[in-house]
Design an enzyme around this catalytic site. Structure first.
Site, PDB file in Angstrom:
ATOM      1  N   VAL A  31      -0.993   4.594   3.061  1.00  8.89           N
ATOM      2  CA  VAL A  31      -1.281   3.666   1.967  1.00  8.89           C
ATOM      3  C   VAL A  31      -0.019   3.408   1.139  1.00  8.89           C
ATOM      4  O   VAL A  31       0.624   4.348   0.661  1.00  8.89           O
ATOM      5  CB  VAL A  31      -2.398   4.232   1.056  1.00  8.89           C
ATOM      6  CG1 VAL A  31      -2.893   3.122   0.124  1.00  8.89           C
ATOM      7  CG2 VAL A  31      -3.527   4.801   1.887  1.00  8.89           C
ATOM      8  N   LEU A  32       0.327   2.155   0.975  1.00  7.45           N
ATOM      9  CA  LEU A  32       1.564   1.754   0.302  1.00  7.45           C
ATOM     10  C   LEU A  32       1.673   2.341  -1.106  1.00  7.45           C
ATOM     11  O   LEU A  32       0.748   2.201  -1.914  1.00  7.45           O
ATOM     12  CB  LEU A  32       1.610   0.217   0.219  1.00  7.45           C
ATOM     13  CG  LEU A  32       2.947  -0.355  -0.300  1.00  7.45           C
ATOM     14  CD1 LEU A  32       4.061  -0.100   0.688  1.00  7.45           C
ATOM     15  CD2 LEU A  32       2.808  -1.845  -0.572  1.00  7.45           C
ATOM     16  N   ASP A  33       2.810   2.952  -1.403  1.00 13.04           N
ATOM     17  CA  ASP A  33       3.103   3.489  -2.734  1.00 13.04           C
ATOM     18  C   ASP A  33       2.076   4.516  -3.204  1.00 13.04           C
ATOM     19  O   ASP A  33       1.880   4.709  -4.407  1.00 13.04           O
ATOM     20  CB  ASP A  33       3.215   2.355  -3.770  1.00 13.04           C
ATOM     21  CG  ASP A  33       4.351   1.399  -3.458  1.00 13.04           C
ATOM     22  OD1 ASP A  33       5.288   1.816  -2.751  1.00 13.04           O
ATOM     23  OD2 ASP A  33       4.302   0.250  -3.897  1.00 13.04           O
ATOM     24  N   GLU A  34       1.408   5.174  -2.249  1.00 15.18           N
ATOM     25  CA  GLU A  34       0.381   6.148  -2.634  1.00 15.18           C
ATOM     26  C   GLU A  34       0.689   7.549  -2.119  1.00 15.18           C
ATOM     27  O   GLU A  34      -0.092   8.472  -2.313  1.00 15.18           O
ATOM     28  CB  GLU A  34      -0.985   5.699  -2.087  1.00 15.18           C
ATOM     29  CG  GLU A  34      -1.601   4.520  -2.797  1.00 15.18           C
ATOM     30  CD  GLU A  34      -2.340   4.911  -4.059  1.00 15.18           C
ATOM     31  OE1 GLU A  34      -2.605   6.111  -4.257  1.00 15.18           O
ATOM     32  OE2 GLU A  34      -2.648   4.014  -4.863  1.00 15.18           O
TER      33      GLU A  34
ATOM     34  N   GLY B 129       3.706  -1.829  -5.628  1.00 14.61           N
ATOM     35  CA  GLY B 129       3.932  -3.119  -4.969  1.00 14.61           C
ATOM     36  C   GLY B 129       5.208  -3.799  -5.398  1.00 14.61           C
ATOM     37  O   GLY B 129       6.144  -3.150  -5.862  1.00 14.61           O
TER      38      GLY B 129
END
Lengths: 287, 287, 287, 287
Positions: C229-232, C204
């Protein structure tokens, strides 16, 4: 970043009791708010090194009087070799480059970004190729090719240009020429080179080829000040990267170039921020 | 860890088309389930290297027949230099040590832990100090001091012991003696040394003192096979750690010893698991 | 670098005996000179991965026939998911960037240097600042600002541009916008992001501030493919640099930016050279 | 190493002008020869930190009077939180361990080598396995198994033992038990743990399995002081090692254990040499 103006003193002197006390008392007496203080004692050489930085905001001495006052009250007493800098005064840096682009782009891009506090008024090259890059970044580019015969004369021409631009220090961003002692004398501990090996391993030409032949598992890059003896000047910064049997010479060069630019860039940062004291053939980097 | 027995072949041969196809077809034909396969081609030398490991479970050839069958069907055809290993057969390792404890403890502790697949029946030392450590770990300790005069004779004595213990490879855990060529011939690419510098920088004695004097910003350790020429054998593994002007020689030694033991330990791991092929003065480490 | 044209196959399939044998036999039969071969077996998932590269010089199959022949003779039999590439065909890369310059300069400078084999026809930004940089390097610059409301529409506009330029993969050189799933679907495992932390630590916003607050002794950067999925998304490359109590947030940012550009640049290198296979949320990087 | 006795002061206080001047003047006045001086200012928190070490040889104050004199003349004036140490006084360290051997051997071997200045009179374990190792090194071993029900009582028993042995600090060499707040209160910033991940990534149980699942390209280890909140205490030291798709969970554990012991060992070094000041949840490590 600090927008307030600060002053900074770099000190080398014989070690004895009371130096730290004297310097800090001097600053305290004059209402200097210390931002950063570092000291180092080389016990073998019995030498004392100090870097101290303080806010000029509220400092009781006028900027123009600091030098003479400190000299009289402190420096004379401890036989200091010392220098005073003001952080609001941008250093002036010249770049010498041959035809590799990686270090040049790195430096110019860093200088454009917000962190570096430096002016680059001049790029000198023995080749023409990188003129376009210089222009792109709005930096004057001088093409000064050299032969064995005209080297002395060309160096005079270079010195004249450097003087005209009031250059404080020089960065060799992979510059494939060796300077004469006469040239170097004009910039003592102020010419920063990047050598593409982990010195003292693989000095001289073609270090990546030598590293490949030797079968090392790690390659390195070394940034150092230029002195009379080739690749023997005081080391400022080094770093390394792993390689394996899968990497051929081309791979070593590619991986190494990433190292070179980063290591050179860090060395410039230390120099530009007056974090380096040179003592004999070693550097103290206060970071 | 694998408890099932596996076989492993290390191959060096002139490069040509069809080697991978021939080897994998051989294994497939005999129902060998390949666990791991690595290959490398040195284009300049036109050499082909391969490491292949397969489950013996379900393999159609008897263990005793693999060698002759592979030789006849594959190795002869491609002029291979090759070796066959079975992973259930523990290697036998001897340690030579002088009086530093750090590498010795590291090796003995690793050998006790569950990862290493090795027997250590013998420790030889030119000093008496570490006898207690050896006994603690239940390893036979032989004190064999050497002088210039009796070196040849003492080496004979050592070779006899090594033979008696069926030693496969030797680890010099900071052993301060140089072996004769005659001794080395008995263990080609099987004597692992740890040198306390980033070779080829600082070969020979007192590298930490030299590193300090030179003012390097990084120190290293190098594990290599012993050959005729001191500190010039094929490099197996290297690693480094940062140092600064704050570190005196004592600090370099302390930081360096952590490196030495880790780098030596990794080199032993690669050797023990047959991950290394030596080619001229370089290693291919299949990891 | 290789000037001869090569072909390259990336394979994922269920693991079973004989895959390596079949692929290498296929190439051997057609006189393919293997330059590089790598394989990996994920035993838990029972999946087999392979990357094989061979000279087209002397290869008996026509370029246009390789795909259908390999599909029929090999891929169908082993239920392979596979892709074929030709090294002479340059990939087309688009850059998305907001207003940080460090990653953009890095990529453009690398692309100009001799190592990278890529075309960059398009830079898209939600800000105007970096237009000049794009022009300097002769790359088309499109300013596409986004609001929450018009995001979908703007993404359509972007997709149209990307399609027009026949973009193969996208690099987010610090692009401060999150893409919709619909956008991402168009470039599966082909959008490379750089996150300025050592994921999964500090996902994040503002990772450097979080790292400072946490008091970590090392900071990192992570390059990964963008997924829903963000940053995943699957991690391609990571690296780290030491920090200390002396470093404030500004220092972390400065040191971190050096990392970011190097890590992103390596990830692009792996992607560009087809060294990556994605499997679930993990990458196999054949290097 | 220094055989002469030195004194050492660690200071935390509100930042204001004149602290360095006052401390150094105090030492100078009393003929204290400063060996080492470090300071740090946290500008945000407006806090000043200092570590100063001086030779007692020639120092005009009696050892027994230093504390009260410094308190009266300096510490009171600047509202210092401070501590005085004498380097000739060996710290007493207790080890808590479960059944892994790698950290235990590392610590005991380091303590035997010449660099560490520490006594280890006590090892406490919730298992019996490592009794032999303790005996080998001549350290008393107490087997104190714990259940949820008897934890409080067992901790009382442990505290009694620690008191009896006059323990200064505790090292958890992979101890698989969580302490109660009551226990921790007895050793504020004096219980050193090693966590086998790069915190804040992968706190809690099985970090290597989580790291494998996540597909990270680097794993780490973190040494920190134990506080109330699990794996959240002030970080002392971290380090990392590269991993790849070739490494399964077993490999991560093996590689990680090398890291764990080295990182823990460095943290002990810093603590033992009084190089650490804790401030909130962060450490200042003067090295």
């Amino acid at each position: 970043m600090n927008k307030k103006e600060s002053a900074l003193i770099l000190i080398t002197c014989p070690d004895r009791q009371g130096i730290s006390a004297a310097v800090t008392a001097f600053l305290y007496k004059n209402r200097g708010n210390i931002i950063d203080i570092d000291q180092h004692v080389d016990r073998k050489a019995s030498l004392y090194f100090m870097r101290v930085k303080w806010d000029l905001d509220g400092f009781k001495l006028e900027k123009d009087n600091i030098k003479s006052t400190f000299q009289k009250e402190i420096a004379d007493r401890f036989k200091m070799h010392w220098e005073l800098y003001f952080t609001n005064k941008k250093s002036k840096m010249a770049i010498f480059v041959s035809s590799y682009t990686h270090c040049l782009y790195e430096i110019l891009a860093c200088a454009k970004a917000r962190f570096w506090n430096v002016d680059i008024p001049l790029i000198i090259s023995n080749h023409k190729e990188l003129k376009g890059v210089a222009e792109t970044f709005g930096v004057e580019f001088k093409h000064i090719p050299k032969t064995k015969e005209d080297k002395k004369e060309k160096e005079k021409q270079e010195l004249k240009l450097l003087k005209k631009c009031k250059i404080d220090f020089i960065v060799l961003a992979r510059y494939m020429q060796i300077f004469s002692d006469d040239f170097i004398k004009n910039f003592p501990n102020s010419i920063i080179n990047i050598h593409h090996s982990f010195l003292p391993a693989f000095p001289g030409a073609n270090p990546y080829h030598s590293a490949f032949k030797k079968g090392v598992k790690i390659i390195g890059a070394t940034s150092h000040y230029i002195t009379k003896v080739l690749d023997e000047g005081p080391i400022i910064e080094q770093d390394i990267i792993r390689v394996s049997h899968r990497d051929n010479v081309e791979d070593l060069i590619r991986k190494g170039q990433d190292l070179e630019k980063i290591v050179l860039s860090r060395a410039i940062w230390y120099h530009m921020n007056r974090m380096i004291v040179v003592h004999g053939n070693r550097t103290i980097v206060f970071r």
